[in-house]
Write an enzyme that holds these catalytic residues in place. Structure first.
Site, short mmCIF file in Angstrom:
data_model
loop_
_atom_site.label_atom_id
_atom_site.label_comp_id
_atom_site.label_asym_id
_atom_site.label_seq_id
_atom_site.Cartn_x
_atom_site.Cartn_y
_atom_site.Cartn_z
N HIS A 113 0.82 -1.22 0.00
CA HIS A 113 0.00 0.00 0.00
C HIS A 113 0.86 1.27 0.00
O HIS A 113 0.38 2.33 0.39
CB HIS A 113 -0.91 0.02 1.23
N LYS A 143 -10.92 12.69 4.60
CA LYS A 143 -9.87 11.67 4.63
C LYS A 143 -8.88 12.05 5.73
O LYS A 143 -8.94 13.16 6.27
CB LYS A 143 -9.17 11.52 3.29
N ARG A 144 -7.98 11.15 6.03
CA ARG A 144 -6.96 11.42 7.03
C ARG A 144 -6.26 12.74 6.72
O ARG A 144 -5.95 13.04 5.57
CB ARG A 144 -5.94 10.27 7.01
N LYS A 193 -1.99 14.56 1.25
CA LYS A 193 -3.37 14.57 0.77
C LYS A 193 -3.85 16.00 0.47
O LYS A 193 -4.88 16.20 -0.14
CB LYS A 193 -4.28 13.89 1.78
N THR A 244 -9.84 4.79 -1.86
CA THR A 244 -11.13 4.11 -2.00
C THR A 244 -12.29 5.08 -1.84
O THR A 244 -13.37 4.85 -2.38
CB THR A 244 -11.28 2.96 -0.99
N LYS A 300 -16.18 5.59 -3.77
CA LYS A 300 -17.49 5.74 -3.12
C LYS A 300 -18.20 7.00 -3.60
O LYS A 300 -19.41 7.00 -3.85
CB LYS A 300 -17.31 5.79 -1.60
#
Length: 1004
Positions: free
Chosen positions: A428, A734-735, A740, A846, A850
């Protein structure tokens, strides 16, 4: 009908077993009460343990034939379900008997559902035992399940019946379901992926189990205060977990520390040290429209009662008396405990080993039981597939070797062959620097036998490399060995050292009076005066390094074993600018005295061990898998190309459309003409032909607005902010992590706000589309920069949301304690979702899948699964910006050379922040991370400034598209239609066929 009739069994139990029964159930003024009458009866009911241990035969008054009779003849209706709920309210109570309020209603309802799951679960287990099929075992440090009630009754196809039953009992299904806490067993993408996989495995009837740890306090519960994020312990287990069954008869010893002795028989024995016990807690996982119900086995940790030091306790030394108990139990207290201290590192390694050791002992016990005492160990890989989800379960490899050699008496060769054919690894992480490493010294202290085995594996690897490449080119061979070894910064084994022996004389040149080693560039024919710029793969990495898998791909930023810049060895090639900072001539050659060379710490490379010890290595998106082959593990790929595969991630369409977005689900089924898409998502593509249909578009927009109204109510309740449901809902959840790039999103909002303030009311209304910008996610407690970003988001929101000039034109809201249940509310309401990581740093993602499934249009970079999503939904239906993955390394070099010129709009925004537009908090550290050309915490490593112009220009295109609601709705429909590829069902079929070699086994 996918359910077994536990409800009829409950009726039998109510009649034969109970010493009281319900005679009335009434609700007055919202307060529900149970009225009981007593009577004596004698009976028993047996539910078989899903255990790996042989059990004594117990006579079941509800015979197997009877159960099958119920399965075939009885369909649960609302009345029988209501009776079952009332039964559990009385006989499996966690609350006082007087009232039937919502918390009690939830637990009684969940226990009623669990009855159905247990019968299906036992039947599934029996079938797999009887057929002795090959089974997959998915080991993961995280399983982010979310709430289970609605998902379970949905998979059992009993949503309507349960809603009606609860209505009879005075409650709505939605209000009862809202009482369930999210299981705190994960934190993001890694755990959510694992949970989606379990759903698909059960739905597709594959024989498989999941293994994880039962964390008492989870990661943390996030609170948002005036100071930003604060953390408190999760309380999800305070009232118990109605879904789990503790298997006190299924437990295994786990050892730490101690020493290794070699007996007269030549066998190694690991003795002494600290011993604990891992106890199984089982959670049933039902499939959709199938009886198959698989198992998630979670381990809790304890010590036997005799280890409680009663003498010390009575002597007043209470802490000492409980020391062994606390040391054992704390292993399962916290997900990803802080590891800045040695104690924290030891605890993390204990967690990983506990998961591996207990799970493998259980798997082997099940293999032995199914073999009936006639084990053919060569067939173990034909019956067992072990999948390591990231590097956390790496210790499976030496642990399986230890069990096979030390307890089953196998030779090294036989044990190694079995292990390699059994184990597989999912990567990952896209960055070599972020791959997990452990201190050799620490591991040797905690797991001495495993270190011996790892050393043997390392030597075996070196032999394999030599066998493949020969010894004719020692320099190339040494380079390969150093890159691929499991043990880092180690001398070669004595048996191989002669192959790499070097002449004693040192080549020198005389540019000064001191002896200086020849620069390696000169040996390679390069200009020794060429600028010594650190190559991208050599560059020091900020301590908060990226985990590649979407939001939490397995480790918090503190968990990555990364050499921090201040710890990094100084490369022999001089870093540009270093001499200038010291006032030296940059052309003057630095003197490196051999005796001054830093002693590098000895490390164990867990990812390398995964690749060596497993038969398959897969990435989780096409672009990621190519990076894995070409960069991260290129040397291994050259040696074993057949090991490497791609398995693009997926999410379950049951939870992520069908259950969380019922309005949209109904519309899809209506226009496609079937509900089969829930199992065969390829049918979603049929929506493409209706994308321009005005009637569909009207229904589509109505469903989206209905979901937005729910979110507006939720935001008001959780944050106090009122938002307009007619504004665009722009979401990034998200985290919180620098790669990010929530900071890029936020600076774009600041730029938007600043421009609005410079305009008249009429101008800003004409220029900008109204937006509600929603953030959510947790920053790890020790990740200071991420916590600054959370604080910045809340400060920007507090300013903008109270600015009367802006009103509903722009809102910024941070949702506290983001989790699966919040995601199930936000994602159906989303219209624009931001997946804007620095290209090449997100393995897959992911949440992007969604959002696309729910008709949300994405804005993002060509990173992770974004690449494939854009291909499937169409380039015109994805807002693309930013640098490409292959450009990133050169852009960082350009920055290091001082050649980057920031956009004036970017500079303008930073200055606006520094001038106090969002309060008195000092954001110099945050803004400073985006400035400079080098240095710790500087130089804009994640290229926010580089991508900022492209980003804000892309956001202007978003506004233009949203103004045309027909165009936007078509884009939304095509995103749902194009998302069919990203079902976890497709992913699991690929794992089953290509890696695990397992086949579906369907209950009759």
């Amino acid at each position: 009908m996918a359910t077994f009739s536990c409800y009829a069994a409950t009726a039998v139990l109510s009649h034969r077993r109970s010493n009281s029964r319900l005679i009335d159930f009434s609700c007055r003024n919202g307060s529900c009460k149970l009225f009981l009458t007593r009577r004596r009866v004698n009976s028993s009911f047996y539910v078989k343990s899903v255990s790996s241990e042989p059990k004594q035969e117990v006579i079941d008054p509800i015979t197997e034939e009877g159960v099958h009779s119920y399965q075939s003849s009885f369909k649960p209706d609302a009345a029988s379900i209501a009776s079952s709920i009332k039964y559990h309210a009385e006989f499996t109570p966690l609350f006082s008997p007087e009232h039937f309020e919502l918390p009690k209603a939830f637990y009684a309802t969940a226990q009623s559902v669990r009855d159905a799951l247990i019968i299906n679960w036992n039947a599934t287990y029996d079938l797999h035992e009887k057929m002795n099929v090959k089974q997959a075992y998915y080991l993961s440090m995280e399983f982010l399940q979310g709430r289970a009630l609605l998902n379970s009754i949905g998979n059992l196809e009993l949503s309507g019946e349960y809603a009606e039953a609860l209505k009879k009992l005075g409650h709505s299904l939605e209000s009862v379901a809202s009482q369930e806490p999210d299981a705190a067993l994960g934190n993001g993408g890694l755990g959510r992926l694992a949970s989606c996989f379990l759903d698909s495995l059960a739905t597709l009837n594959y024989p498989a189990w999941g293994y994880g740890l039962r964390y008492k306090y989870g990661l943390f519960k996030q609170l948002i205060t005036k100071d930003g994020q604060e953390e408190v312990a999760e309380n999800w287990l305070e009232m118990g977990n109605p879904w789990e069954i503790v298997r006190n008869d299924v437990s295994y010893p786990v050892k730490f520390f101690g020493k290794v002795l070699t007996g007269s028989d030549g066998k190694s024995r690991w003795i002494g040290g600290e011993d604990i016990v891992a106890v199984a807690c089982d959670v049933p996982i039902p499939g959709y429209k199938t009886k198959t119900t698989i198992n998630l086995r979670l381990w809790s940790t304890k010590v036997p009662s005799e280890q409680f030091d009663l003498y010390a306790f009575n002597a007043g030394e209470h802490t000492k008396a409980c020391e062994a108990k606390v040391n054992a139990e704390k292993i399962c207290y916290i997900l990803y405990p802080g590891d800045e201290s040695t104690e924290g590192k030891i605890l993390r390694l204990k967690q990983q080993y506990t998961l591996c050791s207990a799970s493998l002992q259980d798997i082997i016990a099940r293999f032995e039981k199914r073999s009936g005492g006639n084990e053919i160990w060569e067939e173990f890989p034909e019956k067992v597939a072990v999948q390591m989800n990231d590097t956390h379960p790496t210790l499976c490899i030496p642990e399986l070797m230890r069990i096979l050699m030390d307890f089953k008496g196998m030779s090294w060769e036989k044990a190694w062959s079995i292990t390699q054919r059994t184990v597989a690894y999912t990567n990952h992480t896209v960055l070599p620097e972020a791959l997990e490493k452990w201190s050799y010294e620490l591991m040797q202290k905690l797991l001495p036998r495993h270190v011996e085995i790892i050393e043997m594996i390392d030597e075996q690897l070196i032999q394999d490399i030599i066998s493949e490449y020969g010894t004719s080119n020692p320099e190339m061979l040494e380079k390969k060995v150093n890159a691929m070894r499991i043990l880092e910064n180690f001398d070669l084994p004595a048996s191989l050292a002669d192959l790499f022996a070097k002449p004693e004389e040192i080549l020198i040149h005389e540019t000064s009076d001191e002896v200086v080693p020849v620069d390696e560039d000169e040996l390679e024919g390069k200009d020794p005066q060429e600028e010594k710029v650190v190559k991208p793969e050599q560059a020091p990495i900020p301590p908060k390094m990226v985990r590649g898998e979407d939001e939490l791909e397995g480790k918090d930023p503190q968990g990555e074993k990364v050499v921090k810049p201040e710890q990094a060895p100084i490369p022999q090639k001089m870093v540009q600018g270093e001499d200038e900072l010291e006032g030296k001539d940059p052309q003057e050659e630095k003197v490196v005295k051999p005796e001054q060379a830093p002693i590098l710490p000895k490390m164990v490379r867990m990812a390398n061990l995964c690749v060596v010890g497993g038969h398959a290595v897969n990435g989780v998106a096409e672009i990621h898998s190519e990076i894995v082959k070409k960069e991260v593990f290129n040397d291994f790929f050259q040696l074993w190309p057949e090991k490497f595969q791609n398995k693009t991630n997926g999410v379950t369409p049951r939870r992520w459309i069908h259950f969380c977005n019922p309005d949209l689900s109904t519309i899809i089924s209506k226009w496609i003409g079937t509900e089969d898409w829930v199992l065969n998502t390829e049918k979603l593509a049929e929506l493409q032909k209706f994308a321009d249909n005005e009637d569909l578009q009207i229904e589509w927009r109505a469903a989206k607005r209905s979901n937005k109204i729910k979110v507006a109510s939720f935001l008001k309740d959780k944050t106090g902010y009122s938002v307009n449901p007619d504004a665009m809902f722009d979401i990034q959840v998200k985290r919180i992590h620098e790669y990010k790039r929530q900071l890029l999103n936020l600076l774009g909002i600041v730029y938007r706000y600043k421009k609005m303030k410079e305009m008249t009311a009429a101008e800003r209304k004409e220029k900008f589309v109204p937006r509600v910008c929603i953030f959510g996610g947790k920053a790890f407690a020790t990740y200071v920069q991420a916590k600054r970003i959370v604080k910045f988001i809340t400060d920007v929101g507090a300013t903008i949301n109270h600015d009367p000039d802006i009103a509903d034109l722009l809102k910024v809201v941070f949702v506290p304690d983001y989790n699966v249940s919040v995601a199930e509310l936000l994602i159906p309401a989303s219209e624009l979702s931001q997946h804007i990581s620095t290209a090449g740093m997100e393995a897959s993602g992911t949440s992007n899948m969604k959002f696309a499934m729910n008709g949300c249009v994405l804005i993002g970079t060509l990173d992770g699964a974004n690449v494939e999503i854009r291909e499937e939904v169409g380039e015109d239906n994805f807002f693309l910006f930013g640098a490409k993955a292959h450009e990133i390394a050169a852009l960082r070099i350009e920055r290091a050379k001082g050649k980057f010129v920031p956009d004036e709009r970017f500079e303008e925004v930073k200055e606006f922040v520094r001038n106090g537009a969002f309060g008195p908090y000092n954001y110099d550290e945050l803004m400073g991370s985006l400035e400079g050309n080098e240095g710790f915490g500087r130089a804009d490593y994640f290229l926010v400034g580089k991508d900022f112009p492209s980003y804000i220009e892309c956001q202007e295109k978003v506004d233009d598209a949203y103004r045309d609601q027909k165009r936007w709705t078509k884009m939304s429909i095509l995103n749902t239609a194009g998302s069919f590829k990203f079902s976890s069902d497709r992913t699991i079929h690929e794992y089953a066929k290509d890696i695990w070699c397992i086949k579906p086994v369907e209950l009759p």
